[in-house]
Design a protein around this motif. Structure first.
Motif, short mmCIF file in Angstrom:
data_model
loop_
_atom_site.label_atom_id
_atom_site.label_comp_id
_atom_site.label_asym_id
_atom_site.label_seq_id
_atom_site.Cartn_x
_atom_site.Cartn_y
_atom_site.Cartn_z
N UNK A 1 1.89 1.58 -16.93
CA UNK A 1 3.20 0.95 -17.01
C UNK A 1 3.92 1.19 -15.71
N UNK A 2 4.46 0.10 -15.13
CA UNK A 2 5.07 0.21 -13.81
C UNK A 2 6.57 0.37 -13.92
N UNK A 3 7.05 1.34 -13.16
CA UNK A 3 8.48 1.60 -13.07
C UNK A 3 8.87 1.58 -11.60
N UNK A 4 10.07 2.08 -11.30
CA UNK A 4 10.53 2.17 -9.92
C UNK A 4 11.07 3.56 -9.66
N UNK A 5 11.03 3.96 -8.40
CA UNK A 5 11.56 5.24 -7.98
C UNK A 5 12.80 4.97 -7.15
N UNK B 1 2.43 4.72 -14.74
CA UNK B 1 1.85 5.49 -15.82
C UNK B 1 0.74 6.39 -15.32
N UNK B 2 -0.02 5.91 -14.34
CA UNK B 2 -1.02 6.73 -13.67
C UNK B 2 -0.76 6.63 -12.17
N UNK B 3 -1.15 7.68 -11.46
CA UNK B 3 -0.85 7.75 -10.03
C UNK B 3 -1.55 6.64 -9.26
N UNK B 4 -0.83 6.07 -8.30
CA UNK B 4 -1.45 5.12 -7.37
C UNK B 4 -0.84 5.31 -6.00
N UNK B 5 -1.12 4.40 -5.09
CA UNK B 5 -0.70 4.57 -3.70
C UNK B 5 0.79 4.43 -3.49
N UNK B 6 1.54 4.09 -4.53
CA UNK B 6 2.98 3.92 -4.39
C UNK B 6 3.78 4.94 -5.21
N UNK B 7 3.12 5.96 -5.70
CA UNK B 7 3.76 6.86 -6.65
C UNK B 7 4.64 7.92 -6.02
N UNK B 8 4.43 8.25 -4.76
CA UNK B 8 5.19 9.30 -4.09
C UNK B 8 6.17 8.68 -3.10
N UNK B 9 7.37 9.21 -3.08
CA UNK B 9 8.44 8.68 -2.23
C UNK B 9 8.03 8.68 -0.75
N UNK B 10 8.32 7.57 -0.06
CA UNK B 10 7.92 7.41 1.34
C UNK B 10 8.50 8.48 2.25
N UNK B 11 9.68 9.02 1.89
CA UNK B 11 10.31 10.02 2.74
C UNK B 11 9.56 11.33 2.81
N UNK C 1 3.43 11.67 5.44
CA UNK C 1 3.07 11.68 6.85
C UNK C 1 2.43 10.36 7.25
N UNK C 2 1.68 9.78 6.32
CA UNK C 2 0.99 8.50 6.53
C UNK C 2 0.99 7.75 5.21
N UNK C 3 0.76 6.43 5.25
CA UNK C 3 0.74 5.68 3.99
C UNK C 3 -0.29 6.22 3.01
N UNK C 4 0.08 6.25 1.74
CA UNK C 4 -0.86 6.70 0.71
C UNK C 4 -1.94 5.66 0.50
N UNK C 5 -3.06 6.08 -0.09
CA UNK C 5 -4.16 5.16 -0.33
C UNK C 5 -5.00 5.66 -1.50
N UNK C 6 -5.83 4.77 -2.02
CA UNK C 6 -6.80 5.13 -3.04
C UNK C 6 -8.12 5.44 -2.34
#
Length: 396
Positions: A16-20, A34-44, A47-52
């Motif tokens: 389930x997708x929400x917003x931060x 609902x499950x962790x993905x490349x957008x789950x942690x705040x950009x601030x 150090x580098x873009x998240x990825x799977x």
């Protein structure tokens, strides 16, 4: 309460997708994936873009993991205070587990109470003993631990993108790896006891502190820690992180989400398992998924993890501390940084071999060692041994 295997059968792996959202540097997690993905942690925090990435779970299965490379401290997150300078000052918090156990504000009243139990954290002028665990060791048998940050430090965290339930839950002992906050701050289980080390790795009022490696981490659900203060009647407040009892705090290392004390609709969950989780809705109209809830007492984190974590799920370029090449130490978490007895320093003080000291203590009972026997076998006086070891000094 329902058994974990029964809950597993109810679980639906759909996300389930929400917003931060963040406001004025104060993290307010209004929801997340609902499950962790490349957008789950705040950009601030990144150090580098998240990825799977490809990863391997501890049961040997190949899997996909969300990979986050995070900073020593997220942008705009204020931290502290930790140790008070004097008995007239007010520091952070500490969960005392000796006589008169409970959650306390680190102030003059608390430290004087510890003094009556043989733990003296201040001198005759009321100055509190403290040391920077990143660059020095303690000079007193009892000292408050704090640390300075190292801006060059970064951590790499791997969270399974599609959680897998384990055959049995994994208990979380002292300083066990719990997960990562949506703000990018790592989460660890309860800090070591003063009863074990003689020193106090002070937490700030949001439940975090700095590892000797130079990076900040949580020891509590910071987005709902004020509920603990209210429950335990402590005059404290987390002012650096927005409080929301229904918000998602982060992800456990097994990939399951962690929320505050209440369900998404404000109701109190009444079907939590031994780890503090259940299968339920995290939004109106969503699908039931397994997730954890924080508790109302400290530490308010999951007691165990129901899922399988990834291999090498936490590493850092820090020179010391948890996840470093010189680990597994941490802020009061082991090794010569004050988290466990510094056998080299103690042996040097006593003029004996460090290996012999460690072996003798272990053979004499470990934490419950007969110090008379240890002193006799080492050929030192009982008084010298007691003075060299961390912990309460014998009182006349």
């Amino acid at each position: 309460m329902p058994a974990i295997p029964q809950l597993i059968k109810q679980a639906d792996a759909r996300c389930s997708i929400f917003a931060i959202s963040t406001l004025g540097g104060l993290m307010l997690a209004t929801g997340a994936y609902g499950h962790a993905d490349a957008h789950s942690v705040h950009d601030g925090a990144l150090v580098a873009p998240s990825e799977i990435v490809d990863c391997t779970l501890e049961n040997g299965e190949a899997a996909d993991c969300a990979s986050y490379v995070v900073k020593f401290l997220p942008d705009d997150l204020e931290i502290g205070p930790f140790c008070p300078a004097t008995l007239d000052d007010e520091g952070g918090i500490w969960h005392w587990d000796g006589d008169e156990a409970g959650l306390y504000r680190i102030d003059g009243d608390f430290l004087r109470m510890l003094d009556t139990q043989g733990y003296t954290f201040f001198n005759e002028d009321g100055e509190v003993y403290s040391f920077d665990i990143r660059v020095e060791g303690p000079s007193e048998p009892n000292a408050c631990i704090q640390a300075t940050v190292d801006p060059d430090v970064e951590m790499t965290v791997h969270i399974p993108a599609n959680p897998v339930m384990a055959d049995e839950p994994t208990d979380l002992g002292t300083v066990a790896k719990v997960g990562i906050g949506l703000d990018g701050v790592p989460i660890f289980a309860d800090a070591p006891s003063v009863l074990e080390t003689g020193h106090m790795p002070a937490l700030d009022t949001c439940g975090g502190h700095i590892d000797p490696g130079g990076w900040y981490h949580w020891h509590a659900t910071s987005t709902d820690v004020d509920t603990v203060y209210e429950t335990e009647g402590l005059d404290a407040e987390c002012v650096n992180v927005a409080q929301d009892q229904t918000a998602q705090f982060g992800y456990a290392f097994d990939g399951y989400a962690m929320f505050g004390t209440l369900n998404h609709d404000g109701s109190v969950p009444d079907d939590l398992d031994d780890c503090g989780g259940h299968v339920g809705l995290t939004e109106d109209g969503g699908e039931p998924v397994y997730h954890y809830h924080s508790g109302t007492s400290f530490p308010n984190l999951p007691a165990c993890l129901v899922g399988v974590v990834a291999q090498d799920n936490f590493t850092t370029n820090a020179a010391q501390g948890i996840g470093s090449a010189n680990g597994p130490g941490g802020a009061g978490h082991g090794g010569p940084d004050g988290g466990a007895p510094d056998f080299d320093a103690i042996a040097n003080t006593l003029g004996v071999d460090a290996g012999l000291l460690r072996q003798t203590l272990e053979e004499a009972g470990g934490p419950d060692a007969d110090l008379d026997e240890v002193a006799s076998r080492l050929g030192v006086s009982l008084e010298a041994l007691r003075d060299a070891l961390p912990g309460p000094r014998p009182r006349p």
